[in-house]
Design a protein around this motif. Sequence first.
Motif, short mmCIF file in Angstrom:
data_model
loop_
_atom_site.label_atom_id
_atom_site.label_comp_id
_atom_site.label_asym_id
_atom_site.label_seq_id
_atom_site.Cartn_x
_atom_site.Cartn_y
_atom_site.Cartn_z
N ALA A 102 0.81 -1.22 0.00
CA ALA A 102 0.00 0.00 0.00
C ALA A 102 0.84 1.27 0.00
CB ALA A 102 -0.93 0.00 1.22
N GLY A 103 2.18 1.11 -0.04
CA GLY A 103 3.06 2.29 0.03
C GLY A 103 2.91 3.19 -1.19
N LYS A 104 3.42 4.40 -1.03
CA LYS A 104 3.22 5.41 -2.09
C LYS A 104 4.16 5.25 -3.26
CE LYS A 104 1.12 9.06 0.63
NZ LYS A 104 1.54 9.73 1.87
N GLY A 105 5.30 4.61 -3.04
CA GLY A 105 6.23 4.40 -4.16
C GLY A 105 6.85 5.68 -4.66
N THR A 106 7.11 6.62 -3.76
CA THR A 106 7.64 7.93 -4.20
C THR A 106 9.03 7.81 -4.84
OG1 THR A 106 8.26 8.24 -1.90
CG2 THR A 106 6.34 9.43 -2.65
N ARG A 107 9.83 6.82 -4.39
CA ARG A 107 11.18 6.70 -4.95
C ARG A 107 11.14 6.24 -6.40
NH1 ARG A 107 13.60 2.35 -1.90
NH2 ARG A 107 11.48 1.88 -1.28
N GLN B 16 -5.27 -0.24 3.42
CA GLN B 16 -4.63 0.72 4.33
C GLN B 16 -4.98 2.10 3.75
OE1 GLN B 16 -0.36 1.23 4.16
NE2 GLN B 16 -0.22 1.61 6.35
N GLN C 112 -1.11 6.00 4.74
CA GLN C 112 0.17 5.30 4.70
C GLN C 112 0.96 5.63 5.98
OE1 GLN C 112 -1.67 5.79 1.76
NE2 GLN C 112 -1.63 3.61 2.22
N LYS C 113 0.63 4.90 7.04
CA LYS C 113 1.23 5.18 8.36
C LYS C 113 2.44 4.30 8.64
CE LYS C 113 -3.10 6.51 10.61
NZ LYS C 113 -3.99 6.07 11.70
N GLY C 114 2.89 3.54 7.66
CA GLY C 114 4.10 2.73 7.86
C GLY C 114 3.84 1.24 7.71
N LEU C 115 4.95 0.50 7.63
CA LEU C 115 4.88 -0.94 7.39
C LEU C 115 4.13 -1.69 8.50
CD1 LEU C 115 5.73 -3.51 5.86
CD2 LEU C 115 7.93 -3.39 7.06
N LYS D 72 -4.52 1.60 -5.59
CA LYS D 72 -3.81 0.46 -6.15
C LYS D 72 -4.73 -0.72 -6.49
CE LYS D 72 0.76 0.51 -4.71
NZ LYS D 72 1.89 0.50 -3.75
N LYS E 129 4.46 -0.05 -8.00
CA LYS E 129 5.77 -0.70 -8.23
C LYS E 129 5.66 -2.21 -8.11
CE LYS E 129 7.05 0.37 -3.48
NZ LYS E 129 7.99 0.99 -2.56
N GLU E 130 4.72 -2.66 -7.26
CA GLU E 130 4.53 -4.10 -7.07
C GLU E 130 4.03 -4.79 -8.34
OE1 GLU E 130 3.25 -1.70 -5.12
OE2 GLU E 130 4.15 -1.98 -3.13
N GLY F 293 6.15 -6.21 -0.53
CA GLY F 293 5.72 -6.24 -1.93
C GLY F 293 6.71 -5.64 -2.90
N ASP F 294 7.75 -4.99 -2.38
CA ASP F 294 8.77 -4.44 -3.29
C ASP F 294 10.12 -5.12 -3.09
OD1 ASP F 294 9.53 -3.35 -0.88
OD2 ASP F 294 9.54 -1.26 -1.59
P1 UTP Z 1 8.71 1.08 1.42
O1 UTP Z 1 8.98 2.10 2.44
O2 UTP Z 1 9.85 0.51 0.65
O3 UTP Z 1 7.63 1.57 0.36
O4 UTP Z 1 7.86 -0.09 2.08
P2 UTP Z 1 7.03 3.00 0.01
O5 UTP Z 1 6.54 3.70 1.23
O6 UTP Z 1 6.05 2.73 -1.09
O7 UTP Z 1 8.33 3.70 -0.58
P3 UTP Z 1 8.67 5.21 -0.96
O8 UTP Z 1 9.61 5.64 0.13
O9 UTP Z 1 7.38 6.00 -1.03
O10 UTP Z 1 9.35 5.12 -2.30
C1 UTP Z 1 8.08 -1.49 1.88
C2 UTP Z 1 6.78 -2.20 1.50
O11 UTP Z 1 5.77 -1.89 2.45
C3 UTP Z 1 4.63 -1.30 1.84
C4 UTP Z 1 5.11 -0.82 0.47
O12 UTP Z 1 4.07 -0.89 -0.50
C5 UTP Z 1 6.26 -1.75 0.14
O13 UTP Z 1 5.84 -2.88 -0.59
N1 UTP Z 1 4.10 -0.21 2.68
C6 UTP Z 1 4.90 0.75 3.19
C7 UTP Z 1 2.74 -0.21 2.98
O14 UTP Z 1 1.98 -1.11 2.55
N2 UTP Z 1 2.25 0.81 3.74
C8 UTP Z 1 3.02 1.80 4.26
O15 UTP Z 1 2.49 2.70 4.97
C9 UTP Z 1 4.40 1.76 3.96
#
Ligand code: UTP
Length: 240
Positions: A8-13, A78, A81-84, A57, A23-24, A103-104
Amino acid sequence: MIAIIPAAGKGTRFAPVTKVVPKEMLPFGAKPAIQVIAEEAVAAGAREIAIVISPEKELVRRYFEQVDVGVPVRFAYQLEQKGLGHAVACAGRPEEPAFVLLGDAVVTGPNPCVEMAAVSRAHGGAGVIGLKRVPRERVSRYGVAALDADGRVVDLVEKPSPEDAPGDAAISGRYLLGPSVFGYLADQAPGKGGEIQLTDAIRRMLGEHPVYGCVYSGARQDIGDPEGYFKALEAYHGRG
Ligand code: UTP
């Protein structure tokens, strides 16, 4: 066992492509990364996959409605996006051990979940963290595990400086955790970067619930940015 794949991450990188394409979903041959990851979990014995996504997504869900990975795939959301750690908690509270596969993070070579399940069995069903040794100067990018002589995790340090690191065993995208971790996640305060970190919740459980390290033999590929994805493709297709 079940498997949870936070995606669920934003994939900003990896922007701008990730504004539309998660990205997944980036391809490895004819399969998206997340299918390669789901199949790894199934091969290690997961009987159900829970994928955590955000409403942006839906493409991931649409994809799994059309392919069969051999076990049921369910989706959880989710919304912020409050973190892993928070993403993992969004999957619900399983009553059985759960693999967590980022997932990445695609792993090339031997299946890390199979190796981790063996470590868990050898220690009476203990939790396991997948680790890879990294050069000392790069430890500050990772969570680092301190292990005792038996391989039990005695401490976890998030992004230490090389001088402060308890070793070179970096947390590397794979976990096998018993249901108790969800209790710790439920009241986990935000940590590094203001995010609810899975590492922090596991650290709190170490005293009561044994967790072992498994330095797995495959190579962890981080597809979170274009350079990592390019290297991952080379490794996956045997040209790395
Ligand atoms: P990353 O920190 O590598 O993903 O999290 P991100 O937040 O998408 O990255 P940037 O910094 O924005 O580029 C590792 C995995 O955890 C998921 C991401 O989708 C990724 O597969 N993740 C991360 C979540 O599901 N939710 C979150 O709040 C953070």
